[in-house]
Write a protein that holds these residues in place. Structure first.
Motif, PDB file in Angstrom:
ATOM      1  N   ALA A  77       6.755  -5.499   9.458  1.00 39.09           N
ATOM      2  CA  ALA A  77       5.274  -5.467   9.163  1.00 39.09           C
ATOM      3  C   ALA A  77       4.980  -4.986   7.839  1.00 39.09           C
ATOM      4  O   ALA A  77       5.357  -3.743   7.704  1.00 39.09           O
ATOM      5  CB  ALA A  77       4.615  -4.819  10.356  1.00 39.09           C
ATOM      6  N   ILE A 108       5.923  -2.978  16.833  1.00 41.00           N
ATOM      7  CA  ILE A 108       5.914  -2.443  15.394  1.00 41.00           C
ATOM      8  C   ILE A 108       6.176  -0.979  15.338  1.00 41.00           C
ATOM      9  O   ILE A 108       5.816  -0.086  14.174  1.00 41.00           O
ATOM     10  CB  ILE A 108       4.805  -2.789  14.503  1.00 41.00           C
ATOM     11  N   TYR A 126       3.766 -10.180   7.580  1.00 44.61           N
ATOM     12  CA  TYR A 126       5.079 -10.129   7.956  1.00 44.61           C
ATOM     13  C   TYR A 126       6.155 -10.542   6.838  1.00 44.61           C
ATOM     14  O   TYR A 126       5.886 -11.708   6.308  1.00 44.61           O
ATOM     15  CB  TYR A 126       5.693 -10.523   9.386  1.00 44.61           C
TER      16      TYR A 126
END
Length: 210
Positions: A77, A108, A126
């Motif tokens: 991320a 995440i 991402y």
């Protein structure tokens, strides 16, 4: 990038070796035809290991642009505004071209309670590392690239839109669909690639988890 067809493919379709003049132009024409096919399909058609792309998720799914996908090794991320990039855990690859991100926040590695600022720091973008492609270019793609190059290579004249032929004392010259020095993609070429399923149609949009 490496052309999607070779001079041998051209010779096989011509049924004879290339002349010296044809040989001098063939590689450039194959490169041009390959670039047009890659642009139209959105695919590279060559084996690439460890490719890194940045994509947005759509409803918790990331669609990988290049197929066939061989493996996915990492999903990260991307943080904004000074926030660090965070490795994603709990993602799942469907074995084809979709990565699914869990809506539960271990995905995440962040605390369960986020502030609005923390949400804004991770807008759903991402960085994905994956491998894709095949050892050999698909035959249908080779066929399209070869015929695109051959149309220009075997044109009677290098003046675009002009064709002609001489047989003994008889000759003619017309304005037609000759391509001159430029490689072009016809509707038939596009249709062949679309029917084979090589046209990438899906895009990427952002998904937000709250």
């Amino acid at each position: 990038m490496v052309p999607l067809a070779s001079t041998i493919d051209l010779q096989d379709r011509l049924g004879r070796p290339l002349t010296a003049q044809e040989e001098a132009r063939a590689q450039a024409l194959l490169a041009d035809a390959s670039a047009l096919v890659r642009s139209f399909t959105g695919r590279s058609f060559t084996r690439t290991d460890g490719d890194i792309v940045v994509l947005r998720a759509q409803q918790g799914e990331i669609r990988l642009p290049q197929t066939p996908v061989l493996n996915v090794t990492e999903v990260v991320a991307i943080g904004t505004g000074g926030s660090p990039d965070l490795p994603v855990v709990g993602w799942r690859w469907d074995g084809i071209d979709i990565i699914r991100i869990s809506a539960d926040s271990p995905a995440i590695n962040m605390p369960e309670l986020w502030t609005d600022e923390e949400y804004d720091s991770y807008p759903g973008t991402y960085r994905v590392t994956y491998s894709h492609g095949t050892a050999e270019v698909p035959g249908g793609v080779v066929a399209v690239v070869a015929r695109m190059a051959l149309r220009t290579l075997t044109s009677p004249t290098m003046a675009g839109g002009v064709t002609g032929e001489t047989i003994g004392p008889y000759s003619y010259r017309t304005d037609g669909s000759g391509v001159g020095t430029a490689v072009t993609m016809t509707d038939d070429d596009r249709r062949m690639l679309e029917l084979a399923g090589y046209r990438r149609k899906a895009g990427m949009t952002m998904a937000r988890w709250r």
